[in-house]
Write a protein that holds these residues in place. Structure first.
Motif, PDB file in Angstrom:
ATOM      1  N   GLN A 183      23.332  10.518 -11.568  1.00  0.00           N
ATOM      2  CA  GLN A 183      24.278  11.610 -11.324  1.00  0.00           C
ATOM      3  C   GLN A 183      24.007  12.275  -9.978  1.00  0.00           C
ATOM      4  OE1 GLN A 183      24.896  14.494 -14.446  1.00  0.00           O
ATOM      5  NE2 GLN A 183      24.609  12.977 -16.064  1.00  0.00           N
ATOM      6  N   TRP A 238      19.928  11.221 -14.884  1.00  0.00           N
ATOM      7  CA  TRP A 238      20.190  12.351 -13.992  1.00  0.00           C
ATOM      8  C   TRP A 238      20.025  11.966 -12.529  1.00  0.00           C
ATOM      9  CZ3 TRP A 238      16.432  14.192 -10.737  1.00  0.00           C
ATOM     10  CH2 TRP A 238      15.099  14.072 -11.102  1.00  0.00           C
ATOM     11  N   GLN A 262      20.045  25.968 -15.874  1.00  0.00           N
ATOM     12  CA  GLN A 262      20.696  25.097 -16.863  1.00  0.00           C
ATOM     13  C   GLN A 262      20.600  23.629 -16.447  1.00  0.00           C
ATOM     14  OE1 GLN A 262      24.726  26.201 -17.955  1.00  0.00           O
ATOM     15  NE2 GLN A 262      25.248  24.079 -18.431  1.00  0.00           N
ATOM     16  N   SER A 263      20.806  23.351 -15.172  1.00  0.00           N
ATOM     17  CA  SER A 263      20.769  21.965 -14.695  1.00  0.00           C
ATOM     18  C   SER A 263      19.366  21.380 -14.798  1.00  0.00           C
ATOM     19  CB  SER A 263      21.260  21.898 -13.249  1.00  0.00           C
ATOM     20  OG  SER A 263      22.606  22.317 -13.150  1.00  0.00           O
ATOM     21  N   SER A 304      16.635  26.210 -23.868  1.00  0.00           N
ATOM     22  CA  SER A 304      16.593  26.443 -22.431  1.00  0.00           C
ATOM     23  C   SER A 304      15.150  26.475 -21.983  1.00  0.00           C
ATOM     24  CB  SER A 304      17.292  27.766 -22.068  1.00  0.00           C
ATOM     25  OG  SER A 304      16.687  28.856 -22.723  1.00  0.00           O
ATOM     26  N   PHE A 337      18.816  20.125 -18.241  1.00  0.00           N
ATOM     27  CA  PHE A 337      19.418  18.819 -18.495  1.00  0.00           C
ATOM     28  C   PHE A 337      18.501  17.695 -18.004  1.00  0.00           C
ATOM     29  CE2 PHE A 337      23.271  20.980 -19.553  1.00  0.00           C
ATOM     30  CZ  PHE A 337      24.026  20.057 -20.281  1.00  0.00           C
ATOM     31  N   ARG A 338      17.771  17.943 -16.944  1.00  0.00           N
ATOM     32  CA  ARG A 338      16.848  16.922 -16.449  1.00  0.00           C
ATOM     33  C   ARG A 338      15.720  16.667 -17.438  1.00  0.00           C
ATOM     34  NH1 ARG A 338      15.864  18.077  -9.955  1.00  0.00           N
ATOM     35  NH2 ARG A 338      17.957  17.445  -9.251  1.00  0.00           N
ATOM     36  N   HIS A 339      15.411  17.652 -18.270  1.00  0.00           N
ATOM     37  CA  HIS A 339      14.356  17.493 -19.267  1.00  0.00           C
ATOM     38  C   HIS A 339      14.810  16.643 -20.451  1.00  0.00           C
ATOM     39  CE1 HIS A 339      12.324  20.781 -17.143  1.00  0.00           C
ATOM     40  NE2 HIS A 339      11.242  20.478 -17.813  1.00  0.00           N
ATOM     41  N   ILE A 340      16.075  16.745 -20.813  1.00  0.00           N
ATOM     42  CA  ILE A 340      16.536  16.103 -22.043  1.00  0.00           C
ATOM     43  C   ILE A 340      17.287  14.801 -21.795  1.00  0.00           C
ATOM     44  CG2 ILE A 340      16.638  18.276 -23.292  1.00  0.00           C
ATOM     45  CD1 ILE A 340      19.596  18.407 -22.834  1.00  0.00           C
ATOM     46  N   GLN A 341      17.504  14.438 -20.529  1.00  0.00           N
ATOM     47  CA  GLN A 341      18.130  13.168 -20.194  1.00  0.00           C
ATOM     48  C   GLN A 341      17.077  12.199 -19.662  1.00  0.00           C
ATOM     49  OE1 GLN A 341      21.187  14.089 -17.302  1.00  0.00           O
ATOM     50  NE2 GLN A 341      22.785  13.972 -18.839  1.00  0.00           N
ATOM     51  N   GLU A 344      26.297  17.314 -14.058  1.00  0.00           N
ATOM     52  CA  GLU A 344      25.411  18.466 -13.937  1.00  0.00           C
ATOM     53  C   GLU A 344      24.715  18.519 -12.582  1.00  0.00           C
ATOM     54  OE1 GLU A 344      24.561  21.961 -15.746  1.00  0.00           O
ATOM     55  OE2 GLU A 344      25.668  20.310 -16.690  1.00  0.00           O
ATOM     56  N   GLU A 345      24.462  17.349 -11.989  1.00  0.00           N
ATOM     57  CA  GLU A 345      23.786  17.313 -10.688  1.00  0.00           C
ATOM     58  C   GLU A 345      24.688  17.850  -9.567  1.00  0.00           C
ATOM     59  OE1 GLU A 345      20.568  16.507  -9.832  1.00  0.00           O
ATOM     60  OE2 GLU A 345      20.252  16.599 -11.990  1.00  0.00           O
TER      61      GLU A 345
END
Length: 540
Positions: A259, A256, A243-244, A522, A247-251, A266-267
């Motif tokens: 973070q 990230w 999951q984390s 995902s 998040f790196r793909h969409i931020q 998330e990090e």
């Protein structure tokens, strides 16, 4: 009404003269003019944005905004990224250039054109690598086969290929897959069937594949698959890592990384999960080395039915030769194990989930699979689930291929260009350009699969002679193509066939009425709400 200039003069006269200089009419007019110019500039900018929006709405399904690029459109469709990408790729003829916000380095080229994919993955393979950005995003995988390039990648691929082709491992694979079905999968399905309760098959398959892959890679069974569905710490940690990384793909990268620096959001969750999973893997490696050391001291051979990949790797290294001691590194073993677990857990569970849903909602397909099983697997009203037996099931194989075409476990793959290039579609690629290809969109292209491309039709995979039609890998891309073709393809089919045959033969699966079935955003194509079903034991 008092003119603005007169109003200003009145305010000035009301204050002590020594503190203020009386403005002249020229000064007052200048201020008013500046305010007027500001209003004109703002109005012009708003008009410019409206015209820009109108222009892009007229010709494109996504807007390339000034400053923000196409990111607003992507975020607006974040809940349906695979289908959003499919619409765009169809609109642009199979290849599309994404423009990110200015100064964020988020630009990329995405394609579903078979000619482009054949070029990237085969013809000009040496020009496209995972690259440093990919390794940074997927840094929990370390230097394993999925993040490595060049000599490191070739060495690991050769090593893994030699291990999984070992006859001892093939016997081990069959034993583990059948054993977990008999000891865990069937008892769970019998339990929910006899009690008339709902079950999330996606959770069931996640537990099944995690137990299997840990046993096959590390020689350790976490026993995630049981009636009470226990919360296993390292399995939960693995989910959090996945999951984390999403998040790196969409931020934006800066977000990230910030973070990660402050260990927040998330990090922080990623760091904690990473530590938990590493402790599990390192403990397994330590135990395995001790076990092999004792066996060597006592001059005992490892039993064939317990020949996991970690054992194979360590033993192959002990034999010397080309490996030259490289695999003795605990870090190397950890990275290899992590990559193999990532490859064998979510991809197979995703494939099983979508396949069982498609079969459950297509009774005619289920009936044909059952007829084929009666012909090839059933002995004294019992099915035989060995590797040789399931390899005879042509229609089942076709149905699985059709399911993977529509719902490939990995909906997006990405690489990075080393040097400039020109794709067969004519698109120019600059050095360091991020290249994405979309297996999900490829299965939905009328130009490749016909007007019925959205239909679930296993027959499209069967020739007139009753054999599997060989589709080029750059068209059916679920197992990748070229030198990076998935090494575990045969293993995946074996496990899916054993599980699918067991369920289809023994149970009637009904999707819960009203249960929504949608892809989840995902890295792996899971179902957003799981697969809630009721199962009923069949009487044979």
């Amino acid at each position: 009404m008092t003119p603005p200039a007169a109003s200003l003069n009145f305010l000035v006269k009301a204050r002590p003269q020594k503190q203020f200089t009386k403005p002249t009419k020229l000064h007052t007019d200048t201020i008013i003019a500046m305010l007027g110019y500001a209003e004109i500039v703002v109005a012009f900018f708003c008009l410019f944005l409206l015209l820009w929006r109108w222009r892009w709405n007229k010709h494109s399904p996504v807007i390339n905004w000034p400053l923000f690029g196409m990111l607003p459109g992507l975020l607006q469709n974040a809940s349906q990224v695979p289908d959003f990408a499919t619409r765009l790729l169809k609109h642009y003829g199979g290849t599309w250039e994404f423009k990110g916000p200015w100064f964020t380095n988020m630009d990329f080229v995405i394609t579903a054109d078979p000619a482009n994919i054949h070029h990237i993955l085969s013809k000009n393979f040496s020009n496209y690598q995972k690259g440093p950005k990919f390794r940074e995003i997927f840094d929990p995988l370390g230097d394993g086969i999925f993040t490595s390039d060049s000599d490191s990648w070739r060495f690991q691929r050769k090593l893994i290929q030699s291990m999984i082709k070992n006859k001892k491992f093939e016997l081990f694979l069959e034993k583990v897959s059948r054993g977990k079905v008999e000891s865990a999968l069937i008892p769970i399905l019998d339990h929910v069937s006899s009690n008339g309760i709902e079950v999330d098959l996606q959770d069931v398959f996640q537990g099944y594949t995690f137990d299997n892959v840990c046993f096959m890679v590390l020689g350790f069974d976490p026993n995630c698959l049981s009636i009470d569905f226990p919360q296993v710490a390292h399995a939960k940690a693995f989910d959090q890592i996945e999951q984390s990384i999403l998040f790196r793909h969409i931020q934006p990268e800066s977000c990230w990384k910030l973070q990660r620096w402050f260990q927040i959001g998330e990090e922080k969750k990623l760091s904690s999960a990473w530590k938990i999973f590493d402790q599990f893997v390192y403990q397994c490696i330590s135990s395995k080395r001790e076990q092999l050391s004792r066996s060597k001291t006592q001059k005992m051979k490892v039993e064939e039915e317990k020949f996991d990949l970690l054992t194979a790797c360590i033993e192959q290294d002990d034999e010397g030769g080309e490996m030259n001691g490289s695999t003795k590194s605990t870090k190397f073993l950890r990275d290899m194990a992590f990559s193999l677990i990532a490859a064998g857990r979510d991809t197979i569970s995703s494939g099983l989930t979508w396949f069982i849903w498609l079969v459950a909602t297509h009774p005619s397909v289920e009936a044909k699979i059952i007829e084929e099983m009666k012909e090839h697997l059933v002995v004294n009203n019992e099915i035989m689930l060995g590797i040789d037996e399931v390899s005879k099931l042509v229609y089942l194989h076709a149905a699985i291929c059709e399911s993977l075409r529509l719902f490939p476990p990995v909906p997006f793959e990405h690489l990075c260009a080393i040097d400039s290039d020109v794709l067969p579609s004519g698109h120019r690629i600059d050095p360091s350009t991020r290249m994405l290809y979309c297996p999900y969109a490829m299965g939905r292209m009328e130009s490749m699969w016909g007007e019925d491309c959205l239909e679930f039709k296993p027959e499209r995979w069967i020739s007139e002679k009753g054999r599997i039609v060989q589709i080029p890998s750059y068209k059916f891309i679920a197992f990748n193509a070229g030198p990076r073709t998935c090494l575990g393809k045969d293993m995946a089919f074996i496990q899916m066939k054993i599980v699918a045959s067991t369920i289809i033969w023994n149970y009637r699966v009904q999707v819960v009425v009203g249960h929504p079935v949608l892809p989840r955003v995902s890295i792996v194509l899971h179902m957003k709400h799981g697969l809630k079903v009721r199962v009923t034991r069949k009487a044979h």
